[in-house]
Design an enzyme around this catalytic site. Sequence first.
Site, PDB file in Angstrom:
ATOM      1  N   HIS A 121     -29.896 187.215   5.431  1.00 34.06           N
ATOM      2  CA  HIS A 121     -31.370 186.975   5.522  1.00 34.06           C
ATOM      3  C   HIS A 121     -31.732 186.254   6.933  1.00 34.06           C
ATOM      4  O   HIS A 121     -33.031 186.380   7.169  1.00 34.06           O
ATOM      5  CB  HIS A 121     -32.004 186.371   4.082  1.00 34.06           C
ATOM      6  CG  HIS A 121     -32.000 184.954   4.014  1.00 34.06           C
ATOM      7  ND1 HIS A 121     -30.758 184.545   3.118  1.00 34.06           N
ATOM      8  CD2 HIS A 121     -32.560 183.954   4.532  1.00 34.06           C
ATOM      9  CE1 HIS A 121     -31.077 183.038   3.091  1.00 34.06           C
ATOM     10  NE2 HIS A 121     -32.061 182.920   3.788  1.00 34.06           N
ATOM     11  N   ASP A 139     -25.138 188.471   1.151  1.00 34.52           N
ATOM     12  CA  ASP A 139     -25.985 187.506   1.951  1.00 34.52           C
ATOM     13  C   ASP A 139     -25.334 186.894   3.088  1.00 34.52           C
ATOM     14  O   ASP A 139     -25.389 185.737   3.146  1.00 34.52           O
ATOM     15  CB  ASP A 139     -26.939 186.962   1.036  1.00 34.52           C
ATOM     16  CG  ASP A 139     -28.192 186.082   2.113  1.00 34.52           C
ATOM     17  OD1 ASP A 139     -28.288 186.901   3.128  1.00 34.52           O
ATOM     18  OD2 ASP A 139     -28.684 185.070   1.545  1.00 34.52           O
ATOM     19  N   SER A 192     -30.488 177.598   5.388  1.00 34.09           N
ATOM     20  CA  SER A 192     -29.874 178.721   4.971  1.00 34.09           C
ATOM     21  C   SER A 192     -28.583 179.311   6.026  1.00 34.09           C
ATOM     22  O   SER A 192     -28.650 178.909   7.235  1.00 34.09           O
ATOM     23  CB  SER A 192     -30.987 179.899   5.070  1.00 34.09           C
ATOM     24  OG  SER A 192     -31.790 179.693   4.204  1.00 34.09           O
TER      25      SER A 192
END
Length: 220
Positions: free
Chosen positions: A76, A106, A180
């Site tokens: 993402h 992901d 992230s």
Amino acid sequence: MKKIFIIIISTLLFSSPVYAYNYNEPHNEVLQAQLETARSKTLHVVALTEKIFQGTTIVFGTGALLDGGYILTNEHVIAGSTSIVVNTYDKQRYDAELIASDYIKDLALLKINTDTKGFVLADESLLYVGMPIMSIGNPQGLAMWSYSEGTLLNLIQRCKWVTGESYNLMGDNQVLGGNSGGPLLNSKGELIGIVRGTAPDRSFSITLKDIKEFMTKSLP
């Protein structure tokens, strides 16, 4: 019945931090040495998407360097990007090539031209609830890179994401916006997961099992 955490991934990851350590704060000598080593293998990922008439969209995240110039990050973070740049803590800049990505897990695999030694994958059979963990990254809103520490709370926490249901590592270390794709590490500085999301006082990371399956599929 295990509690299901409902976590929605947005383009960037945000949380309300309890506390995260900056690198310039004092630490004991062992911890400081771990930080110095870990930060040399942690990268700031900048994904740019250029569209005619819409300009350039920039997404920031973190990446974990492996041997051979390969980098693990979240799908993402780089989804839809037309170019990807990574920066090191000592301000080296590299153009990154996207090797593979997996929307469901992901995960994304990038590659840069460097011979810097990367993180070693831990032995997943040695992971246990209660073990100390730490994360590192380049969070938004902080001038310096940050480090946070905590405890592993669950090895197979059931989570529901926009991509579907999965099992992740859950810890109580603090995850900040921009972390992230960054590394989750054990006390030896070995990679045990890739940071994926957050909830109040909780962090969620992709497991070694999913990382290894993704790497096996992605590499020649």
